[in-house]
Scaffold this active site. Sequence first.
Site, short mmCIF file in Angstrom:
data_model
loop_
_atom_site.label_atom_id
_atom_site.label_comp_id
_atom_site.label_asym_id
_atom_site.label_seq_id
_atom_site.Cartn_x
_atom_site.Cartn_y
_atom_site.Cartn_z
N LYS A 59 -4.91 2.38 3.76
CA LYS A 59 -5.63 0.98 3.33
C LYS A 59 -6.75 0.49 4.21
CE LYS A 59 -2.35 -1.10 0.50
NZ LYS A 59 -1.39 -0.25 0.46
N SER A 311 0.31 9.05 1.28
CA SER A 311 -0.34 7.82 1.50
C SER A 311 -0.20 7.11 3.00
CB SER A 311 -0.49 6.70 0.28
OG SER A 311 0.89 6.67 0.15
C1 LIG Z 1 -0.47 0.34 -0.53
C2 LIG Z 1 0.14 1.49 -0.43
C3 LIG Z 1 0.23 2.38 -1.40
C4 LIG Z 1 -0.12 1.75 -2.80
O1 LIG Z 1 -1.57 1.28 -3.10
P1 LIG Z 1 -1.97 0.59 -4.38
O2 LIG Z 1 -3.54 0.55 -4.20
O3 LIG Z 1 -1.36 -0.84 -4.03
O4 LIG Z 1 -1.45 1.23 -5.51
C5 LIG Z 1 0.93 3.58 -1.37
N1 LIG Z 1 1.11 4.14 -0.31
C6 LIG Z 1 1.15 3.38 0.93
C7 LIG Z 1 1.68 4.02 2.10
C8 LIG Z 1 0.51 1.95 0.81
O5 LIG Z 1 0.55 1.40 1.91
#
Ligand SMILES: *Cc1c(COP(=O)(O)O)cnc(C)c1O
Length: 330
Positions: A59, A311
């Site tokens: 993010k 992510s």
């Molecule tokens: C925010 C987030 C997502 C999803 O991202 P989007 O842009 O909302 O689809 C996936 N994994 C993690 C760890 C996140 O913090």
Amino acid sequence: MEEWMISADITLRDIYRARGRIAPIVRRTPLILSPWLTEQAGYPVYFKLENLQETGSFKIRGAANKLSGLPEEARRRGVITVSSGNHGRALAYVARRFGVRAVVCLSEAVPGNKREGIRRLGGEVVVRGRTYDEAAEHALLLQEELGLEMVYPFDDPLVIAGQGTIGLELLEELPELQAAVVPLSGGGLLGGIALALKSADPRIRVIGVSMERGPAMVESLRAGRVVDIVEEPTLADALAGGISPNRHTFDLVSRTIDETVLVSEEEIAEAMAFALEKHHLVVEGGGAVGIAALLSGKLRGLGGPAAVVVSGGNVDLPTLLKIADECRRE
Ligand SMILES: *Cc1c(COP(=O)(O)O)cnc(C)c1O
């Protein structure tokens, strides 16, 4: 819009611009082979490790791009956001670097470790409502009252372009990439990555993975319009929450996604334990859904080489220990 354009609001050019802007703030994260998933799949499977990113999730890429592009006058007033946790943490981190005030609205469902992480970075945490959508309503009220600039976690072209820089890194390190498996909530991550990859080669497949419990984007894609969902407790707390109102990501994701997969709580837990045991990686539920899609065998016939975006890693220790313990007993 011309038919050959993926999106009118944002193009590959914006993602290259974002890369230059955010370079001093974000890490270029490792891309590693998973020998176990490679053996299971029959083609090379790689992990893109955004759990090792600064602030523990990707993010920060979008937040850094948004704040870098913010006019001086708006920076003086400060920023506000609503978050399932990781965006708030990223925004607080970047705001502190720029000397900007950051107010972060969270629902009661956001885990304590994520609240604390934001506070430690100097973010002003406001907990309001039981769901993401309720916290979002409050953020809009506060924004007006305090005269702050809203920085949405996904529905913003600069945020999407920031997340898209992951796609550039994937192409550079793995030019033969055939498929990307991406956690999907609001779609800023998937939309940005898909835009980068499909600008390079439209045949690269992009698969979105959400949890079975309250997958707002997947339900909306099925309905052909943005729909509201009931938010439920899930291990993938980073993926919780609705996607409306929506100006950018629903359209972008609709145009670029090839396939969606939903994973259960058990499959998410197994993926977290797998990452810990086999790869010595701490991965949070929302970050592990891509691994879960492959590990569970739900995603077949993908073709590779494939990259799974891992992510985020902001899981609290009691949750991780419980999952490790349960999986060891099985
Ligand atoms: C925010 C987030 C997502 C999803 O991202 P989007 O842009 O909302 O689809 C996936 N994994 C993690 C760890 C996140 O913090």
